[in-house]
Scaffold this motif. Structure first.
Motif, PDB file in Angstrom:
ATOM      1  N   ASN A 127      30.244 106.550  40.371  1.00 52.69           N
ATOM      2  CA  ASN A 127      29.567 106.550  41.663  1.00 52.69           C
ATOM      3  C   ASN A 127      28.814 105.233  41.893  1.00 52.69           C
ATOM      4  O   ASN A 127      28.844 104.669  42.995  1.00 52.69           O
ATOM      5  N   ALA A 128      28.159 104.735  40.849  1.00 46.03           N
ATOM      6  CA  ALA A 128      27.446 103.448  40.976  1.00 46.03           C
ATOM      7  C   ALA A 128      28.416 102.324  41.321  1.00 46.03           C
ATOM      8  O   ALA A 128      28.136 101.491  42.194  1.00 46.03           O
ATOM      9  N   ILE A 129      29.560 102.292  40.658  1.00 49.38           N
ATOM     10  CA  ILE A 129      30.555 101.256  40.960  1.00 49.38           C
ATOM     11  C   ILE A 129      31.056 101.416  42.395  1.00 49.38           C
ATOM     12  O   ILE A 129      31.255 100.421  43.109  1.00 49.38           O
ATOM     13  N   ASP A 130      31.241 102.657  42.847  1.00 49.03           N
ATOM     14  CA  ASP A 130      31.647 102.870  44.246  1.00 49.03           C
ATOM     15  C   ASP A 130      30.627 102.264  45.210  1.00 49.03           C
ATOM     16  O   ASP A 130      30.995 101.555  46.154  1.00 49.03           O
ATOM     17  N   TRP A 131      29.338 102.521  44.983  1.00 50.90           N
ATOM     18  CA  TRP A 131      28.306 101.948  45.860  1.00 50.90           C
ATOM     19  C   TRP A 131      28.299 100.420  45.770  1.00 50.90           C
ATOM     20  O   TRP A 131      28.134  99.734  46.785  1.00 50.90           O
ATOM     21  N   LEU A 132      28.489  99.886  44.559  1.00 55.03           N
ATOM     22  CA  LEU A 132      28.457  98.430  44.376  1.00 55.03           C
ATOM     23  C   LEU A 132      29.675  97.723  44.966  1.00 55.03           C
ATOM     24  O   LEU A 132      29.648  96.520  45.197  1.00 55.03           O
ATOM     25  N   SER A 133      30.732  98.464  45.208  1.00 54.14           N
ATOM     26  CA  SER A 133      31.969  97.857  45.700  1.00 54.14           C
ATOM     27  C   SER A 133      31.992  97.669  47.210  1.00 54.14           C
ATOM     28  O   SER A 133      32.869  96.986  47.734  1.00 54.14           O
ATOM     29  N   ARG A 134      31.048  98.254  47.903  1.00 51.90           N
ATOM     30  CA  ARG A 134      31.066  98.220  49.364  1.00 51.90           C
ATOM     31  C   ARG A 134      30.069  97.219  49.908  1.00 51.90           C
ATOM     32  O   ARG A 134      29.010  97.062  49.324  1.00 51.90           O
ATOM     33  N   PRO A 135      30.352  96.553  51.019  1.00 57.56           N
ATOM     34  CA  PRO A 135      31.642  96.565  51.689  1.00 57.56           C
ATOM     35  C   PRO A 135      32.702  95.874  50.835  1.00 57.56           C
ATOM     36  O   PRO A 135      32.409  94.904  50.129  1.00 57.56           O
ATOM     37  N   PHE A 136      33.908  96.404  50.901  1.00 59.10           N
ATOM     38  CA  PHE A 136      34.982  95.934  50.039  1.00 59.10           C
ATOM     39  C   PHE A 136      35.140  94.416  50.140  1.00 59.10           C
ATOM     40  O   PHE A 136      35.156  93.853  51.211  1.00 59.10           O
ATOM     41  N   GLY A 137      35.219  93.790  48.971  1.00 59.59           N
ATOM     42  CA  GLY A 137      35.373  92.337  48.905  1.00 59.59           C
ATOM     43  C   GLY A 137      34.074  91.570  49.007  1.00 59.59           C
ATOM     44  O   GLY A 137      34.028  90.374  48.765  1.00 59.59           O
ATOM     45  N   GLN A 138      33.001  92.259  49.399  1.00 62.74           N
ATOM     46  CA  GLN A 138      31.709  91.612  49.559  1.00 62.74           C
ATOM     47  C   GLN A 138      30.592  92.385  48.868  1.00 62.74           C
ATOM     48  O   GLN A 138      29.421  92.092  49.070  1.00 62.74           O
ATOM     49  N   GLY A 139      30.944  93.373  48.074  1.00 67.95           N
ATOM     50  CA  GLY A 139      29.951  94.207  47.416  1.00 67.95           C
ATOM     51  C   GLY A 139      29.138  93.422  46.397  1.00 67.95           C
ATOM     52  O   GLY A 139      29.499  92.304  45.998  1.00 67.95           O
ATOM     53  N   ALA A 140      28.056  94.002  45.969  1.00 74.18           N
ATOM     54  CA  ALA A 140      27.128  93.343  45.037  1.00 74.18           C
ATOM     55  C   ALA A 140      27.778  92.995  43.706  1.00 74.18           C
ATOM     56  O   ALA A 140      27.339  92.075  43.025  1.00 74.18           O
ATOM     57  N   ILE A 141      28.841  93.689  43.339  1.00 71.83           N
ATOM     58  CA  ILE A 141      29.499  93.460  42.054  1.00 71.83           C
ATOM     59  C   ILE A 141      30.578  92.372  42.156  1.00 71.83           C
ATOM     60  O   ILE A 141      31.026  91.834  41.150  1.00 71.83           O
ATOM     61  N   SER A 142      30.949  92.035  43.365  1.00 71.45           N
ATOM     62  CA  SER A 142      32.025  91.071  43.592  1.00 71.45           C
ATOM     63  C   SER A 142      31.692  89.703  42.995  1.00 71.45           C
ATOM     64  O   SER A 142      30.626  89.137  43.254  1.00 71.45           O
ATOM     65  N   GLY A 143      32.584  89.202  42.159  1.00 73.17           N
ATOM     66  CA  GLY A 143      32.419  87.889  41.550  1.00 73.17           C
ATOM     67  C   GLY A 143      31.518  87.862  40.329  1.00 73.17           C
ATOM     68  O   GLY A 143      31.333  86.811  39.724  1.00 73.17           O
ATOM     69  N   LYS A 144      30.949  88.999  39.947  1.00 73.61           N
ATOM     70  CA  LYS A 144      30.035  89.045  38.796  1.00 73.61           C
ATOM     71  C   LYS A 144      30.827  89.212  37.500  1.00 73.61           C
ATOM     72  O   LYS A 144      31.657  90.112  37.393  1.00 73.61           O
ATOM     73  N   PRO A 145      30.552  88.384  36.484  1.00 73.10           N
ATOM     74  CA  PRO A 145      31.127  88.646  35.162  1.00 73.10           C
ATOM     75  C   PRO A 145      30.655  90.022  34.690  1.00 73.10           C
ATOM     76  O   PRO A 145      29.477  90.378  34.828  1.00 73.10           O
ATOM     77  N   PHE A 146      31.589  90.798  34.141  1.00 66.94           N
ATOM     78  CA  PHE A 146      31.369  92.221  33.871  1.00 66.94           C
ATOM     79  C   PHE A 146      31.955  92.582  32.519  1.00 66.94           C
ATOM     80  O   PHE A 146      33.096  92.239  32.219  1.00 66.94           O
ATOM     81  N   ALA A 147      31.168  93.286  31.700  1.00 70.25           N
ATOM     82  CA  ALA A 147      31.650  93.729  30.391  1.00 70.25           C
ATOM     83  C   ALA A 147      31.167  95.150  30.138  1.00 70.25           C
ATOM     84  O   ALA A 147      30.199  95.611  30.748  1.00 70.25           O
TER      85      ALA A 147
END
Length: 188
Positions: free
Chosen positions: A99-119
Motif C-alpha cells: 500500500n505504501a508503494i502504491d501511494w508513493l507511485s502516484r501520480p504515475f511517473g512522478q511519484g515520490a519514489i520515482s528515480g530514487k535508488p531503492f534496496a
C-alpha cells in the motif's frame, strides 16, 4: 527523473519503510539498529505512519490526499535513497508495504519514489529469509519508477540465527545500507 547526488557537505538521507507494524518486530529492530549505527554522513529516517495509510484509492488522492499519504510522500521525496526492511507474509510482501508503494507511485511517473535508488533487506522465520517478499517489493518499486538496486538485497532467515546478535549477519545488513548509500546516481 533522477535524483541528484548529495554534495559531500550534506548527509545522504535514507528513508526506511518497515514492512511490519509490530513494535517488537525483528525487522523494525533491524531498521532501528541501522539508524542508530548509521555511518558518518548518513541520516537514516524510519518512516512511521504506514498503519494510518488508507488503502490506495484514486478517489481520495490528489490535492486533498489523506494526511498520512502526504507525510509518507514528503518523507520519501525528501530522501536521497529508500531502504525497505521487511518480513514476508504468506510468500509475498506485507499489505502495508504494498500500500505504501502504491501511494508513493502516484501520480504515475512522478511519484515520490520515482528515480530514487531503492534496496530491500529483511529477516523472517522461514528457510528463505523473505526472498519472495523482497523480490515482490523490488518489482513493484521498479514499476513505480524507483531505481532498484538488484544486487543490494539481504534475505536473512531467523531460524537458528540471532540477526542482531550475530556480527557477521548484521554486518551484511549494514553493508547493504552502505552499498545503497554508495550507489552513484546518474545526473539528470
Amino acid at each position: 527523473m533522477t535524483t541528484a547526488a548529495p554534495s559531500p557537505s550534506t548527509p545522504t538521507r535514507v528513508a526506511v519503510l518497515v514492512g511490519s507494524l509490530r513494535a517488537e518486530s525483528v525487522n523494525r529492530r533491524i531498521a532501528e539498529s541501522l539508524r542508530d549505527q548509521a555511518p558518518s554522513g548518513v541520516e537514516v529516517q524510519i518512516v512511521d505512519g504506514l498503519a494510518a495509510l488508507p488503502f490506495y484509492n484514486e478517489d481520495i488522492d490528489g490535492d486533498a490526499a489523506p494526511a498520512p499519504a502526504v507525510e509518507l510522500r514528503s518523507a520519501v521525496a525528501g530522501a536521497d535513497r529508500v531502504l525497505v526492511v521487511t518480513p514476508e507474509y504468506n510468500g509475498t510482501m506485507p499489505a502495508v508495504l504494498n500500500n505504501a508503494i502504491d501511494w508513493l507511485s502516484r501520480p504515475f511517473g512522478q511519484g515520490a519514489i520515482s528515480g530514487k535508488p531503492f534496496a530491500v533487506i529483511g529477516a523472517t522465520p522461514t528457510p528463505y529469509g523473505g526472498k519472495w517478499a523482497h523480490e515482490d517489493a523490488r518489482r513493484s518499486a521498479g514499476i513505480a519508477g524507483a531505481v532498484v538496486l538488484d544486487q543490494v538485497v539481504v534475505s536473512q532467515s531467523t531460524i537458528d540465527t540471532d540477526v542482531l546478535g550475530d556480527p557477521q549477519v548484521f554486518g551484511r545488513l549494514r553493508d547493504a545500507l552502505g552499498a545503497l548509500v554508495d550507489h552513484q546516481v546518474e545526473a539528470a
